[in-house]
Design a protein around this motif. Structure first.
Motif, PDB file in Angstrom:
ATOM      1  N   MET A  30       0.814  -1.214   0.000  1.00 44.86           N
ATOM      2  CA  MET A  30       0.000   0.000   0.000  1.00 44.86           C
ATOM      3  C   MET A  30       0.852   1.270   0.000  1.00 44.86           C
ATOM      4  O   MET A  30       0.475   2.266  -0.616  1.00 44.86           O
ATOM      5  N   CYS A  31       1.987   1.214   0.671  1.00 46.33           N
ATOM      6  CA  CYS A  31       2.834   2.406   0.799  1.00 46.33           C
ATOM      7  C   CYS A  31       3.287   2.945  -0.554  1.00 46.33           C
ATOM      8  O   CYS A  31       3.522   4.147  -0.705  1.00 46.33           O
ATOM      9  N   GLU A  32       3.428   2.064  -1.522  1.00 51.19           N
ATOM     10  CA  GLU A  32       3.938   2.469  -2.840  1.00 51.19           C
ATOM     11  C   GLU A  32       3.010   3.434  -3.576  1.00 51.19           C
ATOM     12  O   GLU A  32       3.453   4.193  -4.416  1.00 51.19           O
ATOM     13  N   THR A  33       1.715   3.410  -3.263  1.00 52.40           N
ATOM     14  CA  THR A  33       0.769   4.290  -3.961  1.00 52.40           C
ATOM     15  C   THR A  33       0.128   5.304  -3.021  1.00 52.40           C
ATOM     16  O   THR A  33      -0.827   5.978  -3.392  1.00 52.40           O
ATOM     17  N   CYS A  34       0.650   5.426  -1.800  1.00 53.67           N
ATOM     18  CA  CYS A  34       0.053   6.288  -0.786  1.00 53.67           C
ATOM     19  C   CYS A  34       0.752   7.646  -0.725  1.00 53.67           C
ATOM     20  O   CYS A  34       1.935   7.769  -1.023  1.00 53.67           O
ATOM     21  N   GLU A  35      -0.006   8.640  -0.299  1.00 54.00           N
ATOM     22  CA  GLU A  35       0.531   9.988  -0.071  1.00 54.00           C
ATOM     23  C   GLU A  35       1.461  10.035   1.143  1.00 54.00           C
ATOM     24  O   GLU A  35       2.113  11.032   1.372  1.00 54.00           O
ATOM     25  N   GLY A  36       1.480   8.989   1.954  1.00 54.67           N
ATOM     26  CA  GLY A  36       2.359   8.954   3.124  1.00 54.67           C
ATOM     27  C   GLY A  36       1.803   9.719   4.309  1.00 54.67           C
ATOM     28  O   GLY A  36       2.525  10.438   4.988  1.00 54.67           O
ATOM     29  N   LEU A  37       0.513   9.561   4.544  1.00 59.75           N
ATOM     30  CA  LEU A  37      -0.115  10.319   5.623  1.00 59.75           C
ATOM     31  C   LEU A  37       0.423   9.967   7.002  1.00 59.75           C
ATOM     32  O   LEU A  37       0.316  10.767   7.925  1.00 59.75           O
ATOM     33  N   CYS A  38       1.012   8.794   7.149  1.00 58.71           N
ATOM     34  CA  CYS A  38       1.600   8.445   8.452  1.00 58.71           C
ATOM     35  C   CYS A  38       2.685   9.455   8.832  1.00 58.71           C
ATOM     36  O   CYS A  38       2.948   9.673  10.007  1.00 58.71           O
ATOM     37  N   CYS A  39       3.287  10.080   7.848  1.00 59.13           N
ATOM     38  CA  CYS A  39       4.340  11.071   8.099  1.00 59.13           C
ATOM     39  C   CYS A  39       3.761  12.439   8.453  1.00 59.13           C
ATOM     40  O   CYS A  39       4.497  13.420   8.568  1.00 59.13           O
ATOM     41  N   TYR A  40       2.450  12.512   8.614  1.00 60.08           N
ATOM     42  CA  TYR A  40       1.768  13.743   9.022  1.00 60.08           C
ATOM     43  C   TYR A  40       1.156  13.601  10.410  1.00 60.08           C
ATOM     44  O   TYR A  40       0.458  14.483  10.873  1.00 60.08           O
ATOM     45  N   MET A  41       1.408  12.476  11.050  1.00 58.62           N
ATOM     46  CA  MET A  41       0.886  12.244  12.390  1.00 58.62           C
ATOM     47  C   MET A  41       1.964  12.581  13.416  1.00 58.62           C
ATOM     48  O   MET A  41       3.155  12.445  13.134  1.00 58.62           O
ATOM     49  N   PRO A  42       1.575  13.024  14.612  1.00 57.85           N
ATOM     50  CA  PRO A  42       2.570  13.247  15.662  1.00 57.85           C
ATOM     51  C   PRO A  42       3.288  11.936  15.983  1.00 57.85           C
ATOM     52  O   PRO A  42       2.671  10.875  15.988  1.00 57.85           O
ATOM     53  N   VAL A  43       4.590  12.018  16.220  1.00 56.62           N
ATOM     54  CA  VAL A  43       5.387  10.827  16.494  1.00 56.62           C
ATOM     55  C   VAL A  43       6.065  10.969  17.850  1.00 56.62           C
ATOM     56  O   VAL A  43       6.829  11.902  18.076  1.00 56.62           O
ATOM     57  N   GLU A  44       5.740  10.020  18.735  1.00 57.05           N
ATOM     58  CA  GLU A  44       6.383   9.969  20.048  1.00 57.05           C
ATOM     59  C   GLU A  44       7.457   8.900  20.006  1.00 57.05           C
ATOM     60  O   GLU A  44       7.235   7.804  19.492  1.00 57.05           O
ATOM     61  N   ILE A  45       8.634   9.240  20.563  1.00 56.89           N
ATOM     62  CA  ILE A  45       9.774   8.334  20.495  1.00 56.89           C
ATOM     63  C   ILE A  45      10.506   8.261  21.831  1.00 56.89           C
ATOM     64  O   ILE A  45      10.329   9.119  22.697  1.00 56.89           O
ATOM     65  N   LYS A  46      11.332   7.255  21.952  1.00 59.35           N
ATOM     66  CA  LYS A  46      12.118   7.038  23.171  1.00 59.35           C
ATOM     67  C   LYS A  46      13.549   7.532  22.980  1.00 59.35           C
ATOM     68  O   LYS A  46      13.986   7.785  21.859  1.00 59.35           O
ATOM     69  N   THR A  47      14.266   7.594  24.074  1.00 58.77           N
ATOM     70  CA  THR A  47      15.662   8.040  24.050  1.00 58.77           C
ATOM     71  C   THR A  47      16.502   7.173  23.109  1.00 58.77           C
ATOM     72  O   THR A  47      17.353   7.689  22.383  1.00 58.77           O
ATOM     73  N   ALA A  48      16.250   5.860  23.095  1.00 55.72           N
ATOM     74  CA  ALA A  48      17.009   4.971  22.206  1.00 55.72           C
ATOM     75  C   ALA A  48      16.847   5.377  20.741  1.00 55.72           C
ATOM     76  O   ALA A  48      17.788   5.279  19.947  1.00 55.72           O
ATOM     77  N   ASP A  49      15.654   5.858  20.377  1.00 57.28           N
ATOM     78  CA  ASP A  49      15.430   6.337  19.013  1.00 57.28           C
ATOM     79  C   ASP A  49      16.280   7.573  18.722  1.00 57.28           C
ATOM     80  O   ASP A  49      16.864   7.700  17.646  1.00 57.28           O
ATOM     81  N   LEU A  50      16.340   8.478  19.709  1.00 59.60           N
ATOM     82  CA  LEU A  50      17.130   9.699  19.525  1.00 59.60           C
ATOM     83  C   LEU A  50      18.604   9.376  19.322  1.00 59.60           C
ATOM     84  O   LEU A  50      19.294  10.041  18.544  1.00 59.60           O
ATOM     85  N   ILE A  51      19.078   8.348  19.993  1.00 60.58           N
ATOM     86  CA  ILE A  51      20.472   7.937  19.824  1.00 60.58           C
ATOM     87  C   ILE A  51      20.670   7.351  18.421  1.00 60.58           C
ATOM     88  O   ILE A  51      21.600   7.723  17.709  1.00 60.58           O
ATOM     89  N   ARG A  52      19.778   6.458  17.999  1.00 59.69           N
ATOM     90  CA  ARG A  52      19.890   5.869  16.660  1.00 59.69           C
ATOM     91  C   ARG A  52      19.821   6.961  15.581  1.00 59.69           C
ATOM     92  O   ARG A  52      20.521   6.909  14.579  1.00 59.69           O
ATOM     93  N   MET A  53      18.958   7.967  15.803  1.00 60.11           N
ATOM     94  CA  MET A  53      18.781   9.049  14.833  1.00 60.11           C
ATOM     95  C   MET A  53      19.960  10.022  14.828  1.00 60.11           C
ATOM     96  O   MET A  53      20.066  10.851  13.924  1.00 60.11           O
ATOM     97  N   GLY A  54      20.818   9.947  15.839  1.00 63.10           N
ATOM     98  CA  GLY A  54      21.960  10.857  15.909  1.00 63.10           C
ATOM     99  C   GLY A  54      21.638  12.174  16.594  1.00 63.10           C
ATOM    100  O   GLY A  54      22.461  13.093  16.588  1.00 63.10           O
ATOM    101  N   VAL A  55      20.455  12.284  17.188  1.00 63.43           N
ATOM    102  CA  VAL A  55      20.092  13.495  17.921  1.00 63.43           C
ATOM    103  C   VAL A  55      20.854  13.537  19.244  1.00 63.43           C
ATOM    104  O   VAL A  55      21.337  14.583  19.662  1.00 63.43           O
ATOM    105  N   LEU A  56      20.965  12.395  19.898  1.00 62.94           N
ATOM    106  CA  LEU A  56      21.777  12.252  21.110  1.00 62.94           C
ATOM    107  C   LEU A  56      22.871  11.226  20.838  1.00 62.94           C
ATOM    108  O   LEU A  56      22.726  10.389  19.946  1.00 62.94           O
ATOM    109  N   ASP A  57      23.927  11.289  21.626  1.00 60.56           N
ATOM    110  CA  ASP A  57      25.004  10.309  21.546  1.00 60.56           C
ATOM    111  C   ASP A  57      24.920   9.387  22.754  1.00 60.56           C
ATOM    112  O   ASP A  57      24.283   9.717  23.756  1.00 60.56           O
ATOM    113  N   GLU A  58      25.591   8.252  22.667  1.00 58.04           N
ATOM    114  CA  GLU A  58      25.599   7.275  23.774  1.00 58.04           C
ATOM    115  C   GLU A  58      26.009   7.916  25.099  1.00 58.04           C
ATOM    116  O   GLU A  58      25.465   7.579  26.142  1.00 58.04           O
ATOM    117  N   PHE A  59      26.954   8.844  25.048  1.00 56.08           N
ATOM    118  CA  PHE A  59      27.437   9.436  26.298  1.00 56.08           C
ATOM    119  C   PHE A  59      26.339  10.231  27.014  1.00 56.08           C
ATOM    120  O   PHE A  59      26.412  10.445  28.222  1.00 56.08           O
TER     121      PHE A  59
END
Length: 137
Positions: A30-59
């Motif tokens: 379905m994603c191949e023909t979708c406008e990608g509305l999931c990317c318009y929803m608020p996204v809550e994340i954990k600290t581990a996500d911030l580290i993977r994303m490079g927003v925070l470092d392990e230290f």
């Protein structure tokens, strides 16, 4: 696209997102023909996500929670921390799209994206359903 058309599109997207009865049972591909509305929803994340994303470092894990929150909120892609859920919220652009989407609606951190995004639509406001909207040509 004119500013008026962008506002109309943003309004249409928000209306569609709010009406969970309009959501479709998710099927592979379905994603191949979708406008990608999931990317318009608020996204809550954990600290581990911030580290993977490079927003925070392990230290940063060695810092107090208060200091971790302060550091994360310095990033323009993070808007707030909610103590009751212990999650951060990603920033959204004026059209409600995710801060990390580029001009072509492509995720700029796809390989490092948060678990919330990785697990959609298994989790979310209506598990196993998505706010599918066919791409306009």
């Amino acid at each position: 696209m004119s500013k008026k058309n962008r506002l109309n599109t943003a309004g249409k997207i928000q209306e569609h997102l709010k009406d969970l009865n309009r959501w479709s049972l998710y099927k592979k591909g379905m994603c191949e023909t979708c406008e990608g509305l999931c990317c318009y929803m608020p996204v809550e994340i954990k600290t581990a996500d911030l580290i993977r994303m490079g927003v925070l470092d392990e230290f940063h894990l060695e810092l107090s929670l208060k200091e971790q929150i302060k550091e994360a909120l310095k990033h323009p892609g993070v808007t707030r921390y909610t103590p009751s859920t212990e999650k951060f919220t990603l920033a959204q652009k004026p059209d409600s799209s995710c801060f990390f989407l580029d001009a072509h609606k492509r995720c700029t951190i796809y390989d490092k994206r948060p678990d919330t995004c990785r697990n959609h639509p298994k989790i979310g406001p209506r598990p196993n359903y998505c706010a599918y909207m066919k791409k306009e040509n």
